[in-house]
Write a protein that holds these residues in place. Structure first.
Motif, PDB file in Angstrom:
ATOM      1  N   ARG A 104       0.972  -2.228 -15.744  1.00 45.79           N
ATOM      2  CA  ARG A 104       0.355  -0.922 -15.488  1.00 45.79           C
ATOM      3  C   ARG A 104       0.333  -0.614 -13.991  1.00 45.79           C
ATOM      4  NH1 ARG A 104      -3.492  -2.832 -19.524  1.00 45.79           N
ATOM      5  NH2 ARG A 104      -3.176  -1.728 -21.510  1.00 45.79           N
ATOM      6  N   ASN A 105      -0.004  -1.607 -13.178  1.00 43.56           N
ATOM      7  CA  ASN A 105      -0.014  -1.387 -11.729  1.00 43.56           C
ATOM      8  C   ASN A 105       1.382  -1.051 -11.209  1.00 43.56           C
ATOM      9  OD1 ASN A 105      -2.737  -1.987 -11.738  1.00 43.56           O
ATOM     10  ND2 ASN A 105      -2.440  -4.126 -11.148  1.00 43.56           N
ATOM     11  N   LEU A 106       2.395  -1.704 -11.768  1.00 42.83           N
ATOM     12  CA  LEU A 106       3.766  -1.415 -11.358  1.00 42.83           C
ATOM     13  C   LEU A 106       4.148   0.016 -11.710  1.00 42.83           C
ATOM     14  CD1 LEU A 106       6.470  -2.488 -10.211  1.00 42.83           C
ATOM     15  CD2 LEU A 106       7.053  -3.189 -12.531  1.00 42.83           C
ATOM     16  N   CYS A 107       3.756   0.463 -12.890  1.00 37.24           N
ATOM     17  CA  CYS A 107       4.051   1.852 -13.291  1.00 37.24           C
ATOM     18  C   CYS A 107       3.402   2.841 -12.337  1.00 37.24           C
ATOM     19  CB  CYS A 107       3.573   2.095 -14.717  1.00 37.24           C
ATOM     20  SG  CYS A 107       4.458   1.152 -15.985  1.00 37.24           S
ATOM     21  N   GLU A 108       2.138   2.608 -11.982  1.00 33.88           N
ATOM     22  CA  GLU A 108       1.455   3.508 -11.063  1.00 33.88           C
ATOM     23  C   GLU A 108       2.106   3.484  -9.685  1.00 33.88           C
ATOM     24  OE1 GLU A 108      -0.923   5.678 -11.704  1.00 33.88           O
ATOM     25  OE2 GLU A 108      -0.820   5.116 -13.827  1.00 33.88           O
ATOM     26  N   GLU A 109       2.587   2.333  -9.281  1.00 26.52           N
ATOM     27  CA  GLU A 109       3.199   2.215  -7.954  1.00 26.52           C
ATOM     28  C   GLU A 109       4.570   2.886  -7.897  1.00 26.52           C
ATOM     29  OE1 GLU A 109       3.201  -1.278  -4.562  1.00 26.52           O
ATOM     30  OE2 GLU A 109       3.178  -1.809  -6.686  1.00 26.52           O
ATOM     31  N   LEU A 110       5.278   2.916  -9.020  1.00 28.05           N
ATOM     32  CA  LEU A 110       6.625   3.489  -9.037  1.00 28.05           C
ATOM     33  C   LEU A 110       6.637   4.982  -9.338  1.00 28.05           C
ATOM     34  CD1 LEU A 110       8.692   0.733 -10.906  1.00 28.05           C
ATOM     35  CD2 LEU A 110       8.395   1.069  -8.455  1.00 28.05           C
ATOM     36  N   THR A 114      15.294   0.221 -11.010  1.00 32.32           N
ATOM     37  CA  THR A 114      15.821  -0.677  -9.975  1.00 32.32           C
ATOM     38  C   THR A 114      15.869   0.019  -8.625  1.00 32.32           C
ATOM     39  OG1 THR A 114      17.147  -1.850 -11.633  1.00 32.32           O
ATOM     40  CG2 THR A 114      17.773  -2.121  -9.329  1.00 32.32           C
ATOM     41  N   GLU A 115      16.324   1.262  -8.612  1.00 28.72           N
ATOM     42  CA  GLU A 115      16.349   2.012  -7.353  1.00 28.72           C
ATOM     43  C   GLU A 115      14.937   2.267  -6.838  1.00 28.72           C
ATOM     44  OE1 GLU A 115      18.550   5.511  -8.237  1.00 28.72           O
ATOM     45  OE2 GLU A 115      20.517   4.538  -8.095  1.00 28.72           O
ATOM     46  N   ALA A 116      13.994   2.512  -7.745  1.00 25.48           N
ATOM     47  CA  ALA A 116      12.616   2.754  -7.316  1.00 25.48           C
ATOM     48  C   ALA A 116      11.991   1.506  -6.705  1.00 25.48           C
ATOM     49  CB  ALA A 116      11.781   3.245  -8.500  1.00 25.48           C
ATOM     50  N   ALA A 149       9.482   0.961   1.251  1.00 21.89           N
ATOM     51  CA  ALA A 149       8.038   0.717   1.356  1.00 21.89           C
ATOM     52  C   ALA A 149       7.577  -0.335   0.354  1.00 21.89           C
ATOM     53  CB  ALA A 149       7.277   2.032   1.144  1.00 21.89           C
ATOM     54  N   ILE A 150       8.134  -0.311  -0.858  1.00 22.10           N
ATOM     55  CA  ILE A 150       7.741  -1.288  -1.878  1.00 22.10           C
ATOM     56  C   ILE A 150       8.296  -2.668  -1.545  1.00 22.10           C
ATOM     57  CG2 ILE A 150       7.986  -1.891  -4.314  1.00 22.10           C
ATOM     58  CD1 ILE A 150       7.881   1.044  -4.974  1.00 22.10           C
ATOM     59  N   VAL A 151       9.554  -2.719  -1.105  1.00 23.24           N
ATOM     60  CA  VAL A 151      10.145  -4.019  -0.751  1.00 23.24           C
ATOM     61  C   VAL A 151       9.384  -4.647   0.405  1.00 23.24           C
ATOM     62  CG1 VAL A 151      12.218  -5.163   0.101  1.00 23.24           C
ATOM     63  CG2 VAL A 151      12.422  -3.363  -1.613  1.00 23.24           C
ATOM     64  N   LYS A 152       9.043  -3.859   1.406  1.00 25.22           N
ATOM     65  CA  LYS A 152       8.325  -4.398   2.564  1.00 25.22           C
ATOM     66  C   LYS A 152       6.938  -4.882   2.192  1.00 25.22           C
ATOM     67  CE  LYS A 152       7.103  -3.244   7.332  1.00 25.22           C
ATOM     68  NZ  LYS A 152       7.100  -2.179   8.379  1.00 25.22           N
ATOM     69  N   LYS A 153       6.333  -4.250   1.180  1.00 28.31           N
ATOM     70  CA  LYS A 153       4.995  -4.655   0.762  1.00 28.31           C
ATOM     71  C   LYS A 153       4.994  -6.045   0.149  1.00 28.31           C
ATOM     72  CE  LYS A 153       1.288  -3.338  -2.436  1.00 28.31           C
ATOM     73  NZ  LYS A 153       0.827  -2.336  -3.426  1.00 28.31           N
ATOM     74  N   TYR A 154       6.046  -6.382  -0.596  1.00 26.18           N
ATOM     75  CA  TYR A 154       6.065  -7.655  -1.322  1.00 26.18           C
ATOM     76  C   TYR A 154       6.951  -8.718  -0.664  1.00 26.18           C
ATOM     77  CZ  TYR A 154       3.705  -5.282  -5.162  1.00 26.18           C
ATOM     78  OH  TYR A 154       2.802  -4.596  -5.928  1.00 26.18           O
ATOM     79  N   ILE A 155       7.939  -8.315   0.115  1.00 25.62           N
ATOM     80  CA  ILE A 155       8.868  -9.277   0.723  1.00 25.62           C
ATOM     81  C   ILE A 155       8.969  -8.976   2.208  1.00 25.62           C
ATOM     82  CG2 ILE A 155      11.211 -10.200   0.739  1.00 25.62           C
ATOM     83  CD1 ILE A 155      11.535  -9.305  -2.124  1.00 25.62           C
ATOM     84  N   HIS A 156       8.504  -9.874   3.034  1.00 22.09           N
ATOM     85  CA  HIS A 156       8.680  -9.702   4.474  1.00 22.09           C
ATOM     86  C   HIS A 156       8.580 -11.062   5.156  1.00 22.09           C
ATOM     87  CE1 HIS A 156       4.269  -9.652   4.098  1.00 22.09           C
ATOM     88  NE2 HIS A 156       4.252 -10.098   5.339  1.00 22.09           N
ATOM     89  N   PHE A 157       9.438 -11.255   6.136  1.00 22.38           N
ATOM     90  CA  PHE A 157       9.411 -12.477   6.925  1.00 22.38           C
ATOM     91  C   PHE A 157       8.236 -12.398   7.891  1.00 22.38           C
ATOM     92  CE2 PHE A 157      10.952 -15.545  10.082  1.00 22.38           C
ATOM     93  CZ  PHE A 157      11.364 -16.567   9.236  1.00 22.38           C
ATOM     94  N   PRO A 158       7.560 -13.529   8.158  1.00 24.68           N
ATOM     95  CA  PRO A 158       6.349 -13.487   9.004  1.00 24.68           C
ATOM     96  C   PRO A 158       6.669 -13.132  10.451  1.00 24.68           C
ATOM     97  CG  PRO A 158       6.972 -15.759   8.540  1.00 24.68           C
ATOM     98  CD  PRO A 158       7.863 -14.898   7.706  1.00 24.68           C
ATOM     99  N   HIS A 159       6.293 -11.930  10.846  1.00 25.17           N
ATOM    100  CA  HIS A 159       6.535 -11.489  12.221  1.00 25.17           C
ATOM    101  C   HIS A 159       5.322 -11.716  13.121  1.00 25.17           C
ATOM    102  CE1 HIS A 159      10.375  -9.746  11.155  1.00 25.17           C
ATOM    103  NE2 HIS A 159       9.821  -9.073  10.173  1.00 25.17           N
ATOM    104  N   LEU A 160       4.148 -11.912  12.525  1.00 22.47           N
ATOM    105  CA  LEU A 160       2.955 -12.178  13.318  1.00 22.47           C
ATOM    106  C   LEU A 160       2.737 -13.681  13.456  1.00 22.47           C
ATOM    107  CD1 LEU A 160       0.534  -9.510  11.792  1.00 22.47           C
ATOM    108  CD2 LEU A 160       1.978  -9.308  13.833  1.00 22.47           C
TER     109      LEU A 160
END
Length: 423
Positions: free
Chosen positions: A81-87, A143-145, A150-161
Motif C-alpha cells: 500500500r505504501n508503494l502504491c501511494e508513493e508511485l 518499472t519506470e515509476a 527521487a525514489i531511487v535516491k530515497k532507497y539507494i544511495h552511497f554514504p556521502h556524509l
C-alpha cells in the motif's frame, strides 16, 4: 423461395434429392427457435439477490492472508500500500477506455517480478480479467515509476556524509573485524534476449545479458547499483563509476575508506582484493589470515545477489526474453529498490517489537515528587560521604579512556601491522 435464399446453418449440407425444399426450411426454423433464450434465465438475471459477482470481485489480493500475500507479491500488505501511494504521483495517466487503478498495476508488476510470468494469479487462481497485454504494460509503467530519481535516491544511495560512512565502517568491523570498510562490491549477470542493437556489447561469451554492479553494506542493504552491458569486465564498470571518484577523493583527504572486492578487481588504495595463490592448504600466515577475513566479508555481497535473484525471479534466466536491454536495466534497479524497502520495513518492525518500555510496577496512580515523603539516607552512607566526594574532586585520579576511533564505546586494537601495502 430458392435454396440460395435459405438462411445458413453450420450442420446443413446442400444435396439434390426428391424431398421438397420447404421441409428443410421447417427443420431450420425449428432449430433456430430452440436457440432462443429461456424466460427463466432472464428472470434470474433481473433478481439482485441472485446476481453472481464477477471474478474480479471474488479475488481481491488484499483479502488474502498475510502469508499468502507475501508469497505472491514478496511484500507485506502495508508495504505494498505504501508503494502504491508513493508511485501515484509519478505514474502515467491512463488513456484507455477501461481505467485500471494504480494498485492493480503495482500488484501486476510485483507478481511479474516475483514469478517472471505475465499471467497474473491471485491466491493460485488465474484472474481472467487480467490480460498479458495489461501485465506487460503495467510492468513497464511501474518499472519506470520506481526508477524515478527521487525514489531511487530515497532507497539507494552511497554514504556521502561522514557519519553515514562511520556507521557502515562500524558494522563491518564489528561483524568481520576489518576496519575502514564502506562496502562490498561485485557484479551479477541478468540474461536477456538477443537485442536488435549492440549485440556484441551485451554478449558475455555464452549469452546476452546485463551486468549489474552491486555495492552493499554488512547488513545486505544495497548502496549502489549500476546495470551495464554484459560484455564489460568488473574493473571496466567500476573504473567509470562515480563511487570510484568519491573513494579516491576521500583517501586523498586522508580518510581511509575501502571497498571489499573479489579477484576480478585490481588492488588499490580504496579497493581491497584477496591475496593471490592463497588456498585452504596454505599454512597460517598474516596473508592467509587477511584472506580469510576478506572472504568472510565479501560473502555478504554474494548473499545479497543470491537473495535478489531468489526473491525476484524476473532476474533469472528465460524470464526477460520479451524486454529490451534498457527495460531490463531499469527492472534491476526496481528490484534493488524493493529489496531495500523490504529490509527497512523489517528493521522498523524489529525495532518496534524490541523497543524498551518502562514497566508499570504499580497500576495505581503514582505519587508526584512533592507528595512523596523525604527519606533520610541510610546510616552507612554518612560514613562513606567523604570518600565519595573525594572521588569526584580528586584531580589526580586516573580516568579511563576508550581508545576507539569509531565511537563504538569499546576498545579497538591498533591497525594490522600485516595489512597489505598499497602500491
Amino acid at each position: 423461395m430458392e435454396m440460395s435464399d435459405k438462411p445458413p446453418e453450420d450442420s446443413y449440407i446442400s444435396v439434390v434429392d426428391d424431398e421438397p425444399v420447404f421441409f428443410e426450411l421447417l427443420k431450420w426454423d425449428a432449430t433456430q427457435s430452440q436457440k432462443q433464450p429461456e424466460p427463466r434465465s432472464l428472470e434470474k438475471a433481473k433478481s439482485p439477490e441472485k446476481m453472481v459477482p464477477t471474478q474480479r470481485d471474488e479475488s481481491d489480493p488484499f483479502d488474502l492472508s498475510d502469508t499468502a500475500f507475501v508469497d505472491a507479491y514478496r511484500l507485506s500488505k502495508d508495504l505494498a500500500r505504501n508503494l502504491c501511494e508513493e508511485l501515484k504521483p509519478v505514474m502515467p495517466e491512463s488513456t484507455k477506455s477501461i481505467e485500471f487503478s494504480v494498485e492493480s498495476k503495482v500488484l501486476a508488476a510485483l507478481s511479474f517480478y516475483a514469478t517472471g510470468k505475465y499471467q497474473k494469479s491471485i491466491g493460485g487462481k488465474t484472474d481472467p480479467n487480467i490480460t498479458q497485454y495489461f501485465v506487460s504494460t503495467a510492468v513497464i509503467q511501474v518499472t519506470e515509476a520506481i526508477n524515478n530519481p527521487a525514489i531511487v535516491k530515497k532507497y539507494i544511495h552511497f554514504p556521502h556524509l561522514r557519519n553515514e560512512r562511520e556507521v557502515i565502517k562500524n558494522g563491518f568491523y564489528m561483524k568481520y573485524g576489518i576496519p575502514n570498510v564502506v562496502g562490498c562490491i561485485d557484479c551479477m549477470h541478468v540474461p536477456l534476449a538477443r537485442p536488435g542493437d549492440d549485440q556484441k556489447k551485451h554478449f558475455n561469451k555464452s549469452y546476452h545479458s546485463k551486468k549489474a554492479q552491486i555495492i552493499c553494506d554488512s547488513q545486505m542493504n544495497i548502496l549502489s547499483v549500476d546495470p551495464q552491458p554484459g560484455s564489460l569486465s568488473h574493473q571496466a564498470i567500476f573504473h567509470k563509476h562515480a563511487v570510484r571518484n568519491d573513494l579516491e577523493s576521500l583517501n586523498y583527504s586522508r580518510e581511509l575508506c575501502w571497498l571489499i572486492g573479489g579477484p576480478h578487481y585490481t588492488l588499490n588504495s580504496y579497493l581491497m582484493t584477496p591475496v593471490a595463490k592463497i588456498t585452504k592448504k596454505t599454512p597460517m600466515s598474516p596473508e592467509k589470515h587477511y584472506t580469510n577475513l576478506h572472504a568472510q566479508a565479501h560473502s555478504v555481497v554474494k548473499e545479497t545477489m543470491r537473495q535478489l535473484k531468489s526473491r525476484w525471479k524476473c532476474l533469472q534466466a528465460t524470464c526477460n526474453k520479451q524486454l529490451d536491454p534498457p527495460t531490463v536495466g531499469m527492472m534491476i534497479v526496481a528490484c534493488c529498490v524493493l529489496h531495500n524497502a523490504r529490509a527497512r520495513a523489517a528493521l522498523v518492525d524489529r525495532l518496534w517489537s524490541e523497543r524498551r518500555v518502562a514497566p508499570e510496577s504499580n497500576p495505581k496512580k503514582r505519587m508526584s515528587k512533592k507528595d512523596k515523603p523525604v527519606e533520610p539516607p541510610p546510616q552507612h552512607l554518612h560514613s562513606m560521604q567523604p570518600q565519595l566526594q573525594s572521588l569526584h574532586e580528586d584531580p589526580k585520579r586516573p580516568r579511563i579512556l576508550m581508545n576507539n576511533p569509531y565511537g563504538l564505546g569499546v576498545a579497538v586494537p591498533p591497525p594490522w601491522p600485516h595489512y597489505p601495502q598499497h602500491h
